[in-house]
Design a protein around this motif. Structure first.
Motif, short mmCIF file in Angstrom:
data_model
loop_
_atom_site.label_atom_id
_atom_site.label_comp_id
_atom_site.label_asym_id
_atom_site.label_seq_id
_atom_site.Cartn_x
_atom_site.Cartn_y
_atom_site.Cartn_z
N LYS A 84 0.82 -1.21 0.00
CA LYS A 84 0.00 0.00 0.00
C LYS A 84 0.85 1.26 0.00
O LYS A 84 0.38 2.35 -0.33
CB LYS A 84 -0.93 0.00 1.22
CG LYS A 84 -1.99 -1.08 1.17
CD LYS A 84 -2.94 -0.98 2.35
CE LYS A 84 -4.02 -2.04 2.30
NZ LYS A 84 -4.95 -1.96 3.46
N ASP B 11 0.85 -3.55 -10.26
CA ASP B 11 -0.16 -4.45 -9.68
C ASP B 11 -0.01 -4.62 -8.18
O ASP B 11 0.03 -5.75 -7.67
CB ASP B 11 -0.12 -5.81 -10.38
CG ASP B 11 -0.45 -5.70 -11.87
OD1 ASP B 11 -1.62 -5.43 -12.18
OD2 ASP B 11 0.46 -5.87 -12.69
N LYS C 125 -1.20 -2.17 -4.40
CA LYS C 125 -2.27 -1.29 -3.93
C LYS C 125 -1.69 0.05 -3.47
O LYS C 125 -2.20 0.69 -2.55
CB LYS C 125 -3.02 -1.95 -2.77
CG LYS C 125 -3.68 -3.28 -3.16
CD LYS C 125 -4.37 -3.92 -1.97
CE LYS C 125 -5.02 -5.25 -2.35
NZ LYS C 125 -5.68 -5.89 -1.18
N GLN D 209 -0.83 3.67 -2.74
CA GLN D 209 -1.58 4.92 -2.72
C GLN D 209 -0.66 6.13 -2.85
O GLN D 209 -1.12 7.24 -3.08
CB GLN D 209 -2.39 5.00 -1.42
CG GLN D 209 -3.41 3.88 -1.29
CD GLN D 209 -4.12 3.89 0.05
OE1 GLN D 209 -3.96 4.82 0.85
NE2 GLN D 209 -4.92 2.87 0.32
N HIS E 187 -1.27 0.06 -12.68
CA HIS E 187 -2.33 -0.66 -11.98
C HIS E 187 -2.14 -0.63 -10.46
O HIS E 187 -2.08 -1.66 -9.80
CB HIS E 187 -2.43 -2.11 -12.48
CG HIS E 187 -2.69 -2.21 -13.96
ND1 HIS E 187 -3.90 -1.89 -14.53
CD2 HIS E 187 -1.87 -2.58 -14.98
CE1 HIS E 187 -3.82 -2.07 -15.84
NE2 HIS E 187 -2.60 -2.48 -16.14
N ASN E 188 -2.04 0.59 -9.94
CA ASN E 188 -2.03 0.81 -8.50
C ASN E 188 -3.18 1.76 -8.16
O ASN E 188 -4.14 1.89 -8.94
CB ASN E 188 -0.67 1.37 -8.05
CG ASN E 188 0.37 0.28 -7.89
OD1 ASN E 188 0.37 -0.44 -6.90
ND2 ASN E 188 1.26 0.14 -8.88
N GLN E 189 -3.10 2.42 -7.03
CA GLN E 189 -4.15 3.34 -6.60
C GLN E 189 -3.59 4.75 -6.42
O GLN E 189 -4.00 5.49 -5.53
CB GLN E 189 -4.80 2.83 -5.31
CG GLN E 189 -5.49 1.48 -5.49
CD GLN E 189 -6.02 0.90 -4.20
OE1 GLN E 189 -6.12 1.59 -3.18
NE2 GLN E 189 -6.37 -0.38 -4.22
N ALA F 270 -3.25 8.47 -6.89
CA ALA F 270 -4.08 9.59 -7.33
C ALA F 270 -3.23 10.83 -7.60
O ALA F 270 -3.67 11.75 -8.28
CB ALA F 270 -5.14 9.90 -6.28
N ASN G 121 -3.76 3.95 -13.20
CA ASN G 121 -3.90 4.59 -11.89
C ASN G 121 -5.04 5.61 -11.94
O ASN G 121 -5.31 6.20 -13.00
CB ASN G 121 -2.59 5.26 -11.47
CG ASN G 121 -1.57 4.26 -10.97
OD1 ASN G 121 -1.67 3.75 -9.86
ND2 ASN G 121 -0.57 3.96 -11.81
N PRO G 122 -5.72 5.88 -10.82
CA PRO G 122 -6.89 6.77 -10.84
C PRO G 122 -6.52 8.25 -10.81
O PRO G 122 -6.97 9.01 -9.94
CB PRO G 122 -7.65 6.35 -9.57
CG PRO G 122 -6.59 5.89 -8.63
CD PRO G 122 -5.55 5.22 -9.50
#
Length: 421
Positions: free
Chosen positions: A240, A259, A261, A263, A282-284, A286, A305-306
């Protein structure tokens, strides 16, 4: 008394015949022991050298037959024994330093004719083939049934791959392989890394793809990996975040974080000045840290990623008026590049200084600042960029900090001027 090492036997008479030695050593077992001389029917101490081509070995008498020992590089596992008859030099290399010293000590005693009864003299017999095999450098295990349970890993390994073995932890036997340069533990079930991986003083490549890791410890970031680790693959795990100390791994050239998580990326990621390949798809994520601008990459992949288009008017303010004395002093330490460390300041102040931010004006801010995000074209930090979304974009939001309201106001004015053109 036995010694395993590389041996080259140099005939000192060859140059007088216009000939050269081949100049290449062979793996050998050297033994010092007693042998019955059939001519004199007397027992003397001999040295025997056995190789893969000559497992029976060549014998050399030692008493009053050593002209000189060359031991300048004995700490590196190297030495030379000059024999009188025949006129040869026995060049030893790639030996364990302590074993080599003990062997040379025994050879000296035998040369002087001293009492050798207290020495563990060997039986001068032919050696087994496995004793003179070249040290194994590479080992690949991709099946649980091939995993060694009763035997140890070869001490000489430089590359070790253990994959698809359902390992839930790192085998401590691997951590005694001091020559290891590449360790591949991909496709296992490892959840935690022992800090002692950092004791592998030659480790340049660590592959942990497709495991169950949830963290990468601060201890590893502060270990000898700082000086050796160049390739790190943490893709397809459960991370994370990464510790702020991660930026201490300054020899990194290739970093794979896909791949997970994640942040956030390490705050001081820009300190990885040798990093050339970064993938964190492909993580989170922002938002990218402001220090990201300092990277100089050849290839960058942040797809999936978002990221959202930033609005400079969206901001968070962490300011007090007036600024505290601690904040003013901290800013002065950073701006004036005053050296500091645990021996000078409390640990919590050192941690604060480590995550100081750079304002648009070039000054520093530590605990008090205004934070917003701006858009950055990733081609500014990388020659090749994998598109960040399906729309073909190469822009991503990056943190921006300001040390005062006036700096933030100036930034907004500039944004408005650029928008009005």
């Amino acid at each position: 008394m036995k010694l395993q090492c590389d041996v080259e036997v140099v005939n000192r008479m060859l140059p007088s015949f216009g000939m050269k030695n081949r100049g290449k050593g062979a793996r050998a077992v050297l033994s010092i022991g007693k042998h019955l001389d059939k001519t004199t029917q007397r027992t003397s101490v001999y040295m025997i050298i056995c190789t893969a081509k000559d497992r029976t070995g060549s014998k050399y008498k030692l008493k009053d037959n050593i002209e000189k020992f060359f031991t300048r590089f004995v700490e590196e596992g190297k030495a030379t024994i000059r024999i009188k008859e025949p006129a040869i030099d026995i060049c030893l290399s790639k030996a364990d330093a302590n074993s080599l010293k003990s062997f040379l000590f025994a050879a000296r005693l035998a040369d002087r004719g001293s009492d050798t009864s207290s020495l563990p003299l060997a039986t001068l017999t032919p050696v087994r083939a496995r004793d003179v095999e070249k040290p194994k450098k590479k080992l690949t295990i991709v099946s649980k049934k091939d995993y060694p349970l009763a035997s140890s890993f070869p001490y000489s390994l430089e590359q070790l791959q253990v994959s698809y073995c359902k390992l839930s932890r790192v085998d401590m036997r691997m951590l005694s392989l001091k020559a290891l340069r590449k360790l591949d533990l991909s496709n296992n079930h490892i959840k935690k890394l022992p800090a002692t991986i950092g004791d592998l003083g030659c480790l340049a490549e660590l592959i942990l793809h497709n495991n169950q890791l949830e963290s990468f410890s601060e201890a590893l970031c502060l270990s000898t990996l700082q000086r050796t680790l160049q390739h790190l693959d943490l893709s397809q795990n459960r991370l994370k975040g990464l510790p702020s100390q991660f930026s201490q791994l300054r020899e990194l050239v290739n970093l794979k974080l896909d791949d997970n998580k994640l942040q956030w990326l390490p705050f001081r990621v820009g300190r990885l000045s040798k990093l050339r390949f970064l993938s964190a798809a492909h993580n989170q994520l922002a938002l990218l840290p402001g220090d990201f601008r300092r990277l100089s990459l050849e290839n960058l992949d942040l797809f999936g990623n978002p990221f959202a288009p930033p609005n400079p008017l969206d901001h968070s303010i962490h300011l007090t008026f007036p600024l505290s004395l601690q904040e003013l002093a901290s800013r002065a330490v950073v701006n004036l590049r005053v050296p500091y460390g645990p021996q000078h300041l409390p640990a919590h102040l050192c941690r604060d200084l480590e995550v100081s931010k750079a304002c648009d004006c070039g000054g520093a801010c530590v605990s008090f600042f205004i934070q917003t995000a701006v858009s950055m074209n990733l081609h500014q930090v990388s020659h090749t960029v994998v598109l960040v979304d399906d729309m073909g974009g190469t822009e991503a939001p990056v943190q921006q900090h300001f040390c005062s309201l006036s700096c933030y106001s100036q930034f907004l004015d500039n944004c408005l001027q650029r928008g009005g053109r």
